[in-house]
Design a protein around this motif. Structure first.
Motif, PDB file in Angstrom:
ATOM      1  N   ALA A  20     -11.649   3.533   6.409  1.00 45.55           N
ATOM      2  CA  ALA A  20     -10.852   3.660   7.744  1.00 45.55           C
ATOM      3  C   ALA A  20     -11.668   4.348   8.653  1.00 45.55           C
TER       4      ALA A  20
ATOM      5  N   ASP B 201     -11.134   5.030   0.697  1.00 53.23           N
ATOM      6  CA  ASP B 201     -10.257   4.275   1.519  1.00 53.23           C
ATOM      7  C   ASP B 201     -10.252   4.885   2.923  1.00 53.23           C
ATOM      8  N   TYR B 202     -10.223   5.959   2.746  1.00 54.52           N
ATOM      9  CA  TYR B 202     -10.118   7.067   4.011  1.00 54.52           C
ATOM     10  C   TYR B 202     -11.378   7.181   4.491  1.00 54.52           C
TER      11      TYR B 202
ATOM     12  N   PRO C 123      -3.886   5.071  -1.695  1.00 54.43           N
ATOM     13  CA  PRO C 123      -5.268   5.293  -0.974  1.00 54.43           C
ATOM     14  C   PRO C 123      -6.169   6.450  -1.851  1.00 54.43           C
TER      15      PRO C 123
ATOM     16  N   THR D 293       0.616  -1.353   0.038  1.00 53.52           N
ATOM     17  CA  THR D 293       0.017  -0.061   0.043  1.00 53.52           C
ATOM     18  C   THR D 293       0.808   0.948  -0.135  1.00 53.52           C
TER      19      THR D 293
ATOM     20  N   LEU E 162      -5.691   2.420   7.437  1.00 55.07           N
ATOM     21  CA  LEU E 162      -5.955   2.800   6.079  1.00 55.07           C
ATOM     22  C   LEU E 162      -5.439   1.402   5.287  1.00 55.07           C
TER      23      LEU E 162
END
Length: 110
Positions: free
Chosen positions: A55, A51-52, A47, A24, A75
Motif C-alpha cells: 500500500a 499488504d501495508y 492485512p 478485507t 490497503l
C-alpha cells in the motif's frame, strides 16, 4: 474467488443477497454487520505487513502522478493484489490504483 469492497457489501446486504465473495479486514471494520449477516459465506482477508508495505509503495507511485488515494482503498487494493484476487467495487477511485499496479478490478455501475 473475488473480493468485494465495502460499498458492494452494503448494497448486497441491503438487497438481502447472498455474498459468496471474500471481504478485507477494512470492510470488517467499516461495516461490522457483515460478519453477522447470515447470507455472508465468504472469508475475511486481514492485512499483513506485506499488504501495508505494498500500500505504501502504491501510494508513492500515485503521489508522483499527483493522484494520491485514501488509506482504506490502498490497503484493500494491496490485500487483493498480494492474494491474486479481483476487486469488485462501485468506487472509481480504484481505477487510478489499477493503472499503476497489478490490481484486477471489476468496476460496477449503479
Amino acid at each position: 474467488m473475488a473480493v468485494i469492497d465495502t460499498n458492494v457489501a452494503i448494497e448486497r446486504l441491503r438487497k438481502g443477497e447472498e455474498i459468496e465473495e471474500s471481504i478485507t479486514g477494512v470492510t470488517f471494520v467499516e461495516f461490522p454487520r457483515i460478519v453477522r449477516y447470515s447470507r455472508f459465506k465468504g472469508d475475511v482477508l486481514f492485512p499483513t505487513l506485506d499488504d501495508y508495505l505494498l500500500a505504501h509503495e502504491i501510494q508513492e507511485k500515485l503521489l508522483k502522478n499527483g493522484n494520491p488515494r485514501g488509506f482504506a482503498d490502498l490497503l484493500i487494493a494491496a490485500i487483493c493484489i498480494n492474494r491474486g484476487e479481483e476487486l469488485i467495487t462501485y468506487d472509481s477511485d480504484f481505477v487510478e490504483i489499477a493503472k499503476i499496479s497489478s490490481l484486477r478490478l471489476i468496476l460496477l455501475e449503479r
